[in-house]
Design an enzyme around this catalytic site. Structure first.
Site, PDB file in Angstrom:
ATOM      1  N   TRP A 100       0.830  -1.208   0.000  1.00 48.87           N
ATOM      2  CA  TRP A 100       0.000   0.000   0.000  1.00 48.87           C
ATOM      3  C   TRP A 100       0.867   1.260   0.000  1.00 48.87           C
ATOM      4  O   TRP A 100       0.539   2.247  -0.663  1.00 48.87           O
ATOM      5  CB  TRP A 100      -0.962   0.010   1.179  1.00 48.87           C
ATOM      6  CG  TRP A 100      -1.965  -1.104   1.113  1.00 48.87           C
ATOM      7  CD1 TRP A 100      -2.096  -2.148   1.982  1.00 48.87           C
ATOM      8  CD2 TRP A 100      -2.960  -1.311   0.094  1.00 48.87           C
ATOM      9  NE1 TRP A 100      -3.108  -2.978   1.574  1.00 48.87           N
ATOM     10  CE2 TRP A 100      -3.651  -2.490   0.427  1.00 48.87           C
ATOM     11  CE3 TRP A 100      -3.329  -0.613  -1.067  1.00 48.87           C
ATOM     12  CZ2 TRP A 100      -4.704  -2.987  -0.366  1.00 48.87           C
ATOM     13  CZ3 TRP A 100      -4.368  -1.109  -1.846  1.00 48.87           C
ATOM     14  CH2 TRP A 100      -5.034  -2.275  -1.495  1.00 48.87           C
ATOM     15  N   ASP A 170      -1.314   6.690   6.326  1.00 49.52           N
ATOM     16  CA  ASP A 170      -2.433   5.822   5.966  1.00 49.52           C
ATOM     17  C   ASP A 170      -2.606   4.847   7.134  1.00 49.52           C
ATOM     18  O   ASP A 170      -1.723   4.032   7.397  1.00 49.52           O
ATOM     19  CB  ASP A 170      -2.085   5.084   4.668  1.00 49.52           C
ATOM     20  CG  ASP A 170      -3.111   4.006   4.286  1.00 49.52           C
ATOM     21  OD1 ASP A 170      -4.079   3.794   5.038  1.00 49.52           O
ATOM     22  OD2 ASP A 170      -2.918   3.375   3.214  1.00 49.52           O
ATOM     23  N   LYS A 194     -11.527  -1.815   7.051  1.00 48.68           N
ATOM     24  CA  LYS A 194     -10.686  -2.759   7.775  1.00 48.68           C
ATOM     25  C   LYS A 194     -11.146  -2.856   9.229  1.00 48.68           C
ATOM     26  O   LYS A 194     -11.368  -3.925   9.742  1.00 48.68           O
ATOM     27  CB  LYS A 194      -9.212  -2.326   7.719  1.00 48.68           C
ATOM     28  CG  LYS A 194      -8.688  -2.064   6.312  1.00 48.68           C
ATOM     29  CD  LYS A 194      -8.621  -3.318   5.462  1.00 48.68           C
ATOM     30  CE  LYS A 194      -8.582  -3.048   3.962  1.00 48.68           C
ATOM     31  NZ  LYS A 194      -7.398  -2.400   3.454  1.00 48.68           N
TER      32      LYS A 194
HETATM   33  C1  LIG Z   1      -6.998  -1.872   2.188  1.00 50.62           C
HETATM   34  C2  LIG Z   1      -5.986  -0.799   2.256  1.00 50.62           C
HETATM   35  C3  LIG Z   1      -5.941   0.229   1.302  1.00 50.62           C
HETATM   36  C4  LIG Z   1      -6.877   0.289   0.112  1.00 50.62           C
HETATM   37  O1  LIG Z   1      -8.139   0.646   0.491  1.00 50.62           O
HETATM   38  P1  LIG Z   1      -9.275   0.936  -0.600  1.00 50.62           P
HETATM   39  O2  LIG Z   1     -10.358   1.531   0.228  1.00 50.62           O
HETATM   40  O3  LIG Z   1      -9.632  -0.374  -1.205  1.00 50.62           O
HETATM   41  O4  LIG Z   1      -8.720   1.877  -1.593  1.00 50.62           O
HETATM   42  C5  LIG Z   1      -4.985   1.199   1.447  1.00 50.62           C
HETATM   43  N1  LIG Z   1      -4.125   1.202   2.475  1.00 50.62           N
HETATM   44  C6  LIG Z   1      -4.141   0.223   3.409  1.00 50.62           C
HETATM   45  C7  LIG Z   1      -3.165   0.251   4.519  1.00 50.62           C
HETATM   46  C8  LIG Z   1      -5.070  -0.803   3.330  1.00 50.62           C
HETATM   47  O5  LIG Z   1      -5.079  -1.778   4.251  1.00 50.62           O
END
Ligand SMILES: *Cc1c(COP(=O)(O)O)cnc(C)c1O
Length: 359
Positions: A100, A170, A194
Site C-alpha cells: 500500500w 495511511d 478494515k
Molecule cells: C486496504 C488498504 C488500502 C486500500 O483501500 P481501498 O479503500 O480499497 O482503496 C490502502 N491502504 C491500506 C493500509 C489498506 O489496508
C-alpha cells in the site's frame, strides 16, 4: 450461524452494530424510511453525520484545528489526493514498508518528485526500517507512511523522525485500534472497511493549515480537500450508509471504554496468537517480533501444501478467510477490534489440534 471471520478487509464488524442496523432497516428512528433512502440534506441525516463526527472527535481526542472529512474513493483515492493537495514544492519523502505504501509512492510520482527515503522490500517487507535519522530532502512537502501494513503484518511502533516535515499516515488497518496523538500528524486517513465500517468510505483527519486553495493545477474539485472541508463532507452525496454504520461503531467503541480499552483488548488477542506462534514447531510468524502488528498476523508452516490443507480445514471448522495474501503466501489472521477474544482462542485451539495431527 456467524463464522469467525479473519478477513483483512472488508472485515468483521461488531455484531450488535449489525443487529441495530437490521432493526432500523425499514424505519430509522421514526422517519418511516431506511437511512439508505433518505436525503443527505435531511434533518435526520444531518444528526447522523454530525453525531458521527462528534463521537470520532471524542474517541480520538481530535484537536479543534483538525478537520474530519468523510470521503469516497477509498484509501486508494487519497494516494493521489495527498500529493495533489500537499505538493507545493512538488517533492515528498516516502517510506515504503509494503504494497500500500508502494502504491501511494508510485501514485505520488505522477504529480511530483516522490523520494523513497527508506524501504523494507529487501526482506519482503517483514520489518519496519529504522526511521530515526533519514535523509529527508530539505524542501519535501511531507513525509508519508503506511502505519500498519495490512498485507505484511508490520506496524510502526514509533513514528519516523520527519525532521520537522508534516507526517501523512495511511492508518486504514489500524484505525481506532489504540490511542493516537493526532497532533503528531499533518494528515491521518484510512479506508474504514478494515476496522471501522463498510467499504467505500475514507475518513481523513487533516490539520487546518494543510487544507488550501493552492493545490496542484488540474486537481479535480472533488479531490480538493478544501471543497470537502468547506461543505462539511456534503459537497455532493456522501457514502451516507457507511457513515451511519461508522457512527454506530464509534458509539460501540465508546461503550467498550474507548481506545485505551480497545488497545488492551487487541493486545490480549494478539498475545494469544503470537505466543502460540512463538512456541509452535509447525507454525511460524513471518514478521520481526518488535514490528508485529496487533491487527494482521501472517504466519506459515513452511510447506505450501500444508498451508493449503490448513486453510481448507480451518474453513470447514468455521474459521473464514485465513488464506494469506498472494505475495506472502501461507496464512494471515486479521484480528480487528470486532474480533472477539474467543475467536482467537478457538483459532489457536484449532491450530494446536492441526499441529498434533500434521506435525
Ligand atoms: C486496504 C488498504 C488500502 C486500500 O483501500 P481501498 O479503500 O480499497 O482503496 C490502502 N491502504 C491500506 C493500509 C489498506 O489496508
Amino acid at each position: 450461524m456467524r463464522v469467525y471471520n479473519f478477513s483483512a478487509g472488508p472485515a468483521v464488524l461488531p455484531e450488535e452494530v449489525l443487529k441495530e442496523a437490521a432493526d432500523e432497516m425499514l424505519d430509522y428512528n421514526g422517519t418511516g424510511m431506511s437511512v439508505m433512502e433518505m436525503s443527505h440534506r435531511s434533518k435526520a441525516y444531518d444528526d447522523i453525520i454530525k453525531t458521527a463526527e462528534k463521537d470520532l472527535r471524542e474517541i480520538m481526542n481530535i484537536p479543534d484545528n483538525y478537520k474530519v472529512l468523510f470521503l469516497q474513493g477509498g484509501a486508494s483515492q487519497q494516494f493521489a489526493a495527498v500529493p495533489m493537495n500537499l505538493m507545493k514544492n512538488k517533492k515528498a519523502a516516502y517510506i515504503v514498508t509494503g504494497q500500500w505504501a508502494k502504491k501511494a509512492f508510485q501514485e505520488a510520482k505522477i504529480y511530483g518528485e516522490a523520494v523513497k527515503v527508506a524501504s523494507s522490500e529487501d526482506k519482503t517487507f517483514s520489518y519496519i526500517p529504522d526511521c530515526s535519522d533519514l535523509d529527508i530532502p530539505e524542501d519535501a512537502d511531507y513525509v508519508y507512511i503506511c502505519e500498519n501494513n495490512t498485507i505484511y503484518g508490520t506496524k510502526f511502533k514509533t513514528l519516523p523522525n520527519t525532521k520537522g516535515k508534516d507526517l501523512v499516515a495511511d492508518v486504514s488497518s489500524c484505525f481506532l485500534s489504540e490511542p493516537v496523538d493526532v497532533t503528531k500528524y499533518g494528515v491521518i486517513y484510512g479506508g474504514v472497511q478494515k476496522n471501522v465500517g463498510p467499504a467505500g468510505l475514507v475518513i481523513a483527519i487533516i490539520r487546518e493549515d494543510l487544507i488550501r486553495d493552492d493545490v496542484l493545477p488540474g486537481t479535480p474539485t472533488m479531490l480538493k480537500w478544501k471543497t470537502q472541508a468547506d461543505n462539511d463532507s456534503l459537497y455532493n452525496t456522501p457514502n451516507c450508509y457507511a457513515i451511519y454504520i461508522c457512527g454506530k461503531v464509534f458509539k460501540w467503541i465508546k461503550k467498550m471504554g474507548g481506545l485505551e480499552a480497545m488497545k488492551a483488548h487487541n493486545e490480549k488477542k494478539a498475545k494469544i496468537l503470537y505466543d502460540f506462534l512463538d512456541s509452535s514447531k509447525l507454525f511460524k510468524g513471518t514478521v520481526r517480533p518488535e514490528d508485529r502488528s496487533l491487527m494482521n498476523v501472517p504466519f506459515v508452516t513452511g510447506n505450501e501444501e500444508l498451508d493449503a490443507k490448513f486453510v481448507k480445514e480451518a474453513k470447514a471448522a468455521g474459521f473464514e478467510n485465513l488464506k494469506g495474501h498472494r505475495t506472502v503466501g501461507g496464512m494471515r489472521a486479521s484480528i480487528y477490534n470486532a474480533m472477539p477474544i474467543e475467536g482467537v482462542e478457538k483459532l489457536v485451539e484449532f491450530m494446536k489440534k492441526f499441529e498434533a495431527e500434521n506435525g
